[in-house]
Write an enzyme that holds these catalytic residues in place. Structure first.
Site, short mmCIF file in Angstrom:
data_model
loop_
_atom_site.label_atom_id
_atom_site.label_comp_id
_atom_site.label_asym_id
_atom_site.label_seq_id
_atom_site.Cartn_x
_atom_site.Cartn_y
_atom_site.Cartn_z
CE1 TYR A 166 -3.49 -2.64 0.76
CE2 TYR A 166 -4.60 -0.53 0.83
CZ TYR A 166 -4.65 -1.89 0.72
OH TYR A 166 -5.85 -2.51 0.56
CE LYS A 233 1.35 -17.38 2.16
NZ LYS A 233 0.73 -18.66 2.52
CG ASP A 287 -1.95 -19.69 4.21
OD1 ASP A 287 -1.13 -18.99 4.81
OD2 ASP A 287 -1.67 -20.82 3.79
CG ASP A 311 -7.67 -4.17 2.43
OD1 ASP A 311 -8.71 -3.74 2.97
OD2 ASP A 311 -7.43 -4.04 1.23
#
Ligand code: NAP
Length: 420
Positions: A166, A233, A287, A311
């Site tokens: 972002y 992640k 995930d 987000d």
């Protein structure tokens, strides 16, 4: 006693004379009984939901404090209304007002096409350094939800707001910049990237991570919560997302050793039992976290995430409790805080007095808590829940509930006020 502070000067707006600014002393916010709160009404449905929200907040504050405390609203402008008044969608007056008065409330904003901004909302967060996007997600009894036990979810998501993909560092395929980066990578770093690629950069820093995680842990401490989970992640992106995890743990160890324990330590040192009064710091791969919030939501309290994970996760969590139209949020710096509806301007409903003001009302509830005005905050939550329980709701919830009575935005606000 300190002398009377001078009133700040603005180009086209005048601060109200009957309110007092919030002040910062050391690391504390000093909240007067009549704080001046800048308010950005917003575009599209903004005026409808802001009118309803102000009425509900004023009524709750009056009920809780019997006139001893009140909010003094200060209208400031951004988006389409600012364009008409200032020929600028984000005037310096508005940024100055929010920074000066510390706490502000905002409706949704349109980014006019060709306005020179990638996104007005992202720009506001960057220019005011509002580095933490805070989104509490809990279930309100009676709201139709897609899972069997929506009430098991009660989390607060702290999403980093200024870095990651972002940060806006990206160039289109074929541009001079993209070609330069691709060439640099090939010649200097010996990495091959296809020549027809667009390029985006994902910076994640110690500074950005640790100030966010610090806020998340402080929130857990202040609210007596059980855990803070770092969502990343890092198995794939080791030096950005993996580093977010490592720097998060390091910060907890360095600054909050007395109040926290890691999940690994709970197993290795404490035989699986969390020592009394300690907050568990744990981490989950992004995930897996999406599965966890569906399958075992009650094991999580505070989630701290880099920008993109946060987000996705905050919308997924809000949808799970049926409340995407009722999800509150805030963008917060060290002190400056902008509380805002998380949805957009829904232009097709503009001026129809139709949509659900719940997201903005609950953002105002967060704002009241930020002022340490918990009494009116709880009154509003209970009244909102009671109104939904009576099945008196706006169109969005009415279409999902059997036997509901659909009412307008303003009637919904009237009923919440009656239920206070
Ligand atoms: P949106 O304004 O959030 O609206 C999408 C749909 O969500 C609406 O058509 C409506 O669904 C539902 N919805 C949104 N707010 C609602 C409310 N208060 N009550 C009930 N239902 C509500 O998204 P968009 O149409 O993609 O974006 C429109 C504009 O908003 C764009 O200019 C965008 O840039 C801006 N935006 C601003 C913000 C912000 O200021 N934070 C955030 C997102 C988007 P139904 O059609 O099913 O009734």
């Amino acid at each position: 006693m300190a002398g009377k502070a001078t009133t700040p000067k603005f180009a086209k707006i005048t601060p109200p004379s009957d309110g007092t600014p919030i002040r910062i002393a050391g690391d504390k916010r000093i909240i007067p009984d009549n704080p001046i709160i800048p308010v950005i009404e917003g575009d599209g449905i903004g005026p409808d939901i802001m009118r309803a929200t102000r009425r509900v907040v004023d009524a709750a504050v009056q009920k809780a404090f019997g006139g001893q405390k009140r909010i003094v609203w200060f209208d400031v402008y951004a988006g389409e209304l600012a364009l008409a008044r200032y020929d600028d969608i984000l005037p310096a007056d508005t940024i100055k007002a929010v920074k000066t008065y510390i706490v502000a409330l905002k409706g949704p904003l349109t980014t006019p096409i060709g306005g020179g901004f990638r996104s007005l909302n992202v720009t506001m967060r960057q220019v005011m350094n509002l580095y933490a996007c805070v989104r509490p997600v809990r279930y309100f009894q009676g709201v139709p939800a897609p899972v069997k036990h929506p009430e098991r979810m009660n989390v607060v998501i702290f999403r980093e707001n200024t870095e990651d993909v972002y940060a806006g560092i990206e160039w289109p395929k074929g541009s001079k910049e993209a070609k330069t980066v691709i060439k640099f990578l090939e010649t200097k770093m010996k990495v091959k990237v296809r020549s027809d690629s667009g390029i985006g950069i994902k910076p994640i820093s110690v500074t950005g991570t640790q100030r966010l995680v610090r806020k998340a842990i402080r929130h857990a401490i202040d609210h007596g919560l059980r855990s803070v989970t770092l969502v990343h992640k890092g198995n794939i992106m080791k030096y950005t997302e993996g580093a977010f995890r490592d720097w998060g743990y390091a910060l907890a160890k360095k600054e909050f050793a007395a109040q926290t324990v890691t999940e690994a330590e709970v197993t290795s040192k404490y035989d699986g039992q969390v020592p009394a009064g300690k907050i568990v710091i744990k981490d989950r791969i992004a995930d897996s976290m999406f599965q966890q919030v569906l399958l075992r939501p009650d094991e999580y309290d505070v989630l701290a995430t880099p920008n993109l994970n946060g987000d996705y996760l905050s919308d997924a969590c809000a949808a799970q409790v049926g409340g995407l139209g009722m999800a509150p949020g805030a963008n917060i710096s060290d002190h400056v805080a902008l509380f805002e509806a998380t949805h957009g301007t829904a232009p097709k409903y503009a001026g129809l007095d139709k949509v659900n003001p719940g997201s903005l009302i609950l953002s105002a509830v967060m704002m009241l808590d930020y002022l340490n005005w918990g009494q009116p905050a709880r009154l509003i939550e209970k009244a909102l829940e009671k109104t939904i329980g009576e099945k008196i709701v706006t169109y969005d919830l009415a279409r999902l509930m059997e036997g509901a009575r659909e009412v307008s935005t303003s009637c919904y606000a009237d009923r919440i006020i009656q239920n206070l």
